[in-house]
Design a protein around this motif. Structure first.
Motif, PDB file in Angstrom:
ATOM      1  N   MET B 257      21.366 -33.031 -12.608  1.00 33.71           N
ATOM      2  CA  MET B 257      20.004 -33.512 -12.343  1.00 33.71           C
ATOM      3  C   MET B 257      19.711 -34.796 -13.122  1.00 33.71           C
ATOM      4  SD  MET B 257      17.728 -30.088 -12.500  1.00 33.71           S
ATOM      5  CE  MET B 257      17.719 -28.867 -11.204  1.00 33.71           C
ATOM      6  N   LEU B 331       9.690 -32.107  -9.188  1.00 29.22           N
ATOM      7  CA  LEU B 331      10.851 -31.555  -8.486  1.00 29.22           C
ATOM      8  C   LEU B 331      12.093 -32.357  -8.861  1.00 29.22           C
ATOM      9  CD1 LEU B 331      11.901 -29.488  -6.415  1.00 29.22           C
ATOM     10  CD2 LEU B 331      11.459 -31.176  -4.627  1.00 29.22           C
ATOM     11  N   LEU B 333      16.045 -32.448  -8.770  1.00 23.90           N
ATOM     12  CA  LEU B 333      17.145 -31.843  -8.018  1.00 23.90           C
ATOM     13  C   LEU B 333      18.410 -32.644  -8.228  1.00 23.90           C
ATOM     14  CD1 LEU B 333      15.533 -31.135  -4.498  1.00 23.90           C
ATOM     15  CD2 LEU B 333      16.081 -29.435  -6.258  1.00 23.90           C
ATOM     16  N   SER B 334      19.531 -31.975  -8.047  1.00 23.69           N
ATOM     17  CA  SER B 334      20.804 -32.680  -8.028  1.00 23.69           C
ATOM     18  C   SER B 334      20.853 -33.558  -6.781  1.00 23.69           C
ATOM     19  CB  SER B 334      21.956 -31.678  -7.975  1.00 23.69           C
ATOM     20  OG  SER B 334      21.846 -30.750  -9.014  1.00 23.69           O
ATOM     21  N   VAL B 339      22.019 -30.785  -0.496  1.00 25.75           N
ATOM     22  CA  VAL B 339      21.198 -30.067  -1.485  1.00 25.75           C
ATOM     23  C   VAL B 339      19.756 -29.894  -0.990  1.00 25.75           C
ATOM     24  CG1 VAL B 339      20.249 -30.129  -3.824  1.00 25.75           C
ATOM     25  CG2 VAL B 339      22.599 -30.901  -3.409  1.00 25.75           C
ATOM     26  N   THR B 340      19.344 -28.619  -0.868  1.00 26.61           N
ATOM     27  CA  THR B 340      17.940 -28.345  -0.555  1.00 26.61           C
ATOM     28  C   THR B 340      17.190 -27.953  -1.818  1.00 26.61           C
ATOM     29  OG1 THR B 340      18.642 -27.454   1.573  1.00 26.61           O
ATOM     30  CG2 THR B 340      16.384 -27.038   0.931  1.00 26.61           C
ATOM     31  N   GLY B 341      17.822 -27.094  -2.611  1.00 26.88           N
ATOM     32  CA  GLY B 341      17.162 -26.602  -3.824  1.00 26.88           C
ATOM     33  C   GLY B 341      16.337 -25.377  -3.499  1.00 26.88           C
ATOM     34  N   THR B 344      12.434 -25.643  -3.763  1.00 25.17           N
ATOM     35  CA  THR B 344      11.646 -26.587  -2.962  1.00 25.17           C
ATOM     36  C   THR B 344      10.586 -25.856  -2.129  1.00 25.17           C
ATOM     37  OG1 THR B 344      13.572 -28.027  -2.867  1.00 25.17           O
ATOM     38  CG2 THR B 344      11.798 -28.489  -1.321  1.00 25.17           C
ATOM     39  N   SER B 356       8.655 -35.953  -6.570  1.00 23.07           N
ATOM     40  CA  SER B 356      10.085 -35.766  -6.341  1.00 23.07           C
ATOM     41  C   SER B 356      10.891 -36.720  -7.195  1.00 23.07           C
ATOM     42  CB  SER B 356      10.427 -36.021  -4.867  1.00 23.07           C
ATOM     43  OG  SER B 356      10.327 -34.844  -4.118  1.00 23.07           O
ATOM     44  N   HIS B 358      14.540 -37.078  -7.259  1.00 18.99           N
ATOM     45  CA  HIS B 358      15.887 -36.798  -6.748  1.00 18.99           C
ATOM     46  C   HIS B 358      16.243 -37.829  -5.703  1.00 18.99           C
ATOM     47  CE1 HIS B 358      14.020 -35.166  -3.064  1.00 18.99           C
ATOM     48  NE2 HIS B 358      13.197 -34.490  -3.856  1.00 18.99           N
ATOM     49  N   ASN B 362      18.705 -36.298  -0.056  1.00 16.45           N
ATOM     50  CA  ASN B 362      18.922 -34.846  -0.128  1.00 16.45           C
ATOM     51  C   ASN B 362      18.357 -34.146   1.106  1.00 16.45           C
ATOM     52  OD1 ASN B 362      19.880 -35.237  -2.665  1.00 16.45           O
ATOM     53  ND2 ASN B 362      18.557 -33.746  -3.660  1.00 16.45           N
ATOM     54  N   ALA B 364      16.584 -31.654   0.906  1.00 18.82           N
ATOM     55  CA  ALA B 364      15.222 -31.253   0.539  1.00 18.82           C
ATOM     56  C   ALA B 364      14.177 -32.188   1.131  1.00 18.82           C
ATOM     57  CB  ALA B 364      15.091 -31.223  -0.976  1.00 18.82           C
TER      58      ALA B 364
END
Lengths: 163, 446
Positions: B257, B331, B333-334, B339-341, B344, B356, B358, B362, B364
């Motif tokens: 992250m 938020l 995230l990787s 990737v959704t996470g 989310t 956000s 990230h 993504n 997401a």
């Protein structure tokens, strides 16, 4: 009314980059894991140089600072080797980590009073891999829970509180 | 069939705090609510207590009709165990060598590092459960992917594979771990061909799998992650604030992250030199194992003067109270298009503004794009992150009630029960039929 339980936790810190942050985290987790009404006494032994001026958290009884022996002359070359790839890097890390954990163990063993104090703890925690050997070597000297890291420490406290 | 019997193979299940347990809990509960007898085959919770800690309250969220069968991990988690009394001389003196020997040994039965050791005890337990009460359908949740191998233990019983991630490639880097024509790829292809149904958490992973294994494409479904309403979930009164409280909840995958840029961005937006002030509260685990790396602890320690702090883990059952104390969410995230996470959907269901931090490529982003209170960082520089935080703080100074209401309504579509209902209805048609009765490959199961 019964007397409150006393829980003694010994923490051994070896070579970590931010010892104070690690100590505070372990202290918070130890006190958080103990059942209500238990008195938690935390003793910390740090084998290494303290790089910051941070103060121990409120419940930490005190941090005993021990200076390890000076690294041998080829340690810089060994560190370079340990950072490398392939079998040579693996061997380098193996030798480096062994020397490091032996330095921590030897330094602690020289302080009989501290060893005796740790033996009297219910849980002794190695805060980092370089402290594992020193804590592992206590296995025939005490019936305490000997663990590595915060999760195992919390588990050990839980076992004690459930028993 | 009135009450079909589901055997659910879930390596992690409450009270484990592994990130997978929320989906697994919801799936088990949804089957129970649909009238199935559900038996969950999982790892003994003592293992989780030893290596990562437990969330005992999470057990309250499991339907009491769900029967849980805990089994040994077979030594799969030994490398994570911290009981030094059990350490051998070899492990103390040469931990890499010890670990490598364990890794090789664990792969004898199944090609997955360490977790391959679970195949024997879990397979044995699955057969015992089936002998005791015949199973009509097996559902295997991964990772670890050894769960898919355990699903093969019951001859003739149809099974569903639930990929929460991808086995064949890394969902963060996108790098392939094995090719379809490799030994492991052929093993996976066999599992897919024999499966009754295959679940993925997003279209991106499903699409990649459909290219790799086209013969199984008809059986592939996207069963997205949703949120599971916890006690206290509900709309809240919108309030204007000059000093917003931002919050982060989840496991901090600090390796992947963008934590460092975030901390710098926060400092630009709300640090000592900035005009605005805010609080940032992080809750959850600081790593998947729960062990907090010294660098991360130190980073939070030095950021304390800027209003940022880490308040430790929180029970899943108490998350609504935490969300209720916040004005906005962060938020993190990787990166990676797959990737959704898991958090989310839960974030969206709060109806709170979301900043956000990230990669906007993504998966997401697909969920967030139309959210009325989305404040994405345009890039992962401290300036980009700071701008998003400040934009959100500005919106919180005089909130538009209609916008907040629209955000709340948007988020409720991600209720996991609604997502699971149609696929479980489909699986009722499959349960109780032998594999031979089900078509393979094309996925036409009706």
């Amino acid at each position: 009314m019964s007397a409150p339980h006393q829980l003694r936790v010994g923490i051994l810190v070896g070579q970590v980059s931010h010892p104070q942050a690690v100590i505070d985290d372990l202290w918070h987790r130890a006190t958080g894991a103990a059942p209500a009404g238990w008195q938690v006494q935390v003793e910390v032994v740090h084998v290494g140089t303290r790089p910051d001026s941070a103060q121990p958290a409120g419940g930490v009884q005190g941090i005993v600072q021990l200076q390890p022996p000076t690294p041998f002359r080829g340690s810089a070359r060994l560190s370079a080797l340990a950072g490398g790839q392939g079998p040579a890097g693996v061997v380098g890390r193996l030798v480096r980590d062994n020397l490091e954990s032996r330095r921590v163990a030897v330094t602690l063993a020289r302080r009989k009073d501290l060893v005796a104090s740790l033996r009297g703890s219910a849980v002794v925690v190695a805060a980092d891999p370089s402290a594992d050997r020193a804590v592992w070597q206590l296995r025939k000297l005490t019936g305490a829970h000997l663990v590595h890291g915060p999760a195992a420490m919390v588990h050990a406290i839980k076992v004690l509180s459930d028993s | 069939m009135n009450r079909p019997h589901l055997l659910y193979i879930a390596y992690s299940f409450p009270p484990s705090t592994a990130s997978s347990v929320y989906r697994c809990t919801a799936v088990a509960n949804a089957f129970a609510a649909d009238g199935w007898d559900v038996t969950v085959l999982t790892v003994d919770p003592t293992v989780w207590s030893e290596i990562a800690g437990l969330d005992e309250k999470l057990l309250e969220s499991v339907d009491p009709q769900v029967h849980i069968v805990p089994v040994t991990d077979g030594g799969a988690e030994d490398p994570a165990r911290g009981d030094l009394r059990t350490f051998s001389r070899l492990r103390v003196a040469a931990p890499y060598v010890w670990k490598e020997l364990r890794r090789r040994r664990s792969r004898r039965d199944f090609p997955e590092n360490f977790h391959g050791a679970w195949l024997k005890p879990a397979g044995r337990a699955a057969r015992d459960i089936h002998a005791d009460k015949p199973v009509d359908l097996v559902m295997a949740s991964a990772n670890p992917y050894v769960s898919f191998a355990v699903a093969q233990a019951l001859d003739g019983v149809p099974y569903v594979m639930d990929y929460r991630d991808a086995w064949a490639f890394n969902t963060i880097s996108g790098v392939e771990d094995f090719a379809p024509d490799s030994p492991t790829g052929r093993l996976e292809a066999g599992y897919l061909d024999r499966a009754a149904q295959i679940w993925f958490v997003n279209e991106q992973i499903r699409s990649e799998y459909s290219l790799r294994y086209p013969s199984a494409v008809g059986k592939m479904r996207v069963v997205a992650n949703g949120f599971d309403p916890q006690p206290g979930h509900g709309p809240r009164t919108v309030r204007a604030t000059q000093r917003p409280r931002f919050g982060y909840l989840g496991t901090l995958q600090y390796v992947n992250m963008p934590l460092e840029p975030f901390l710098e961005g926060w400092d630009v937006a709300f640090g000592a030199a900035a005009r605005g002030r805010a609080d940032g509260i992080f809750r959850g685990k600081l790593s998947p194992s729960g062990a907090a790396p010294a660098e991360v602890l130190a980073a939070f320690g030095s950021a304390a003067g800027n209003g940022l702090r880490y308040d430790g883990p929180i029970s899943k059952r108490d998350v609504a109270g935490f969300y209720g104390s916040l004005d906005a969410l962060i938020l993190l995230l990787s990166s990676g298009k797959f990737v959704t996470g898991g958090k989310t959907a839960e974030y969206l269901a709060t109806g709170l503004p979301i900043v956000s931090v990230h990669d906007l490529g993504n998966a997401a982003t697909d969920l967030l794009r139309d959210y009325p209170l989305w404040f994405p960082a345009r890039d992962l520089t401290p300036e980009g992150i700071s701008a998003a935080l400040q934009e959100c703080a500005n919106a919180l100074q005089s909130p538009d009630t209609a916008r907040w209401q629209a955000a709340w309504e948007y988020g409720q579509q991600f209720d996991r029960a609604a997502i699971l209902a149609p696929v479980i209805a489909e699986l009722r048609e499959i349960a109780g039929h032998s594999k031979a009765e089900l078509p393979t490959g094309t996925g036409d199961m009706q």
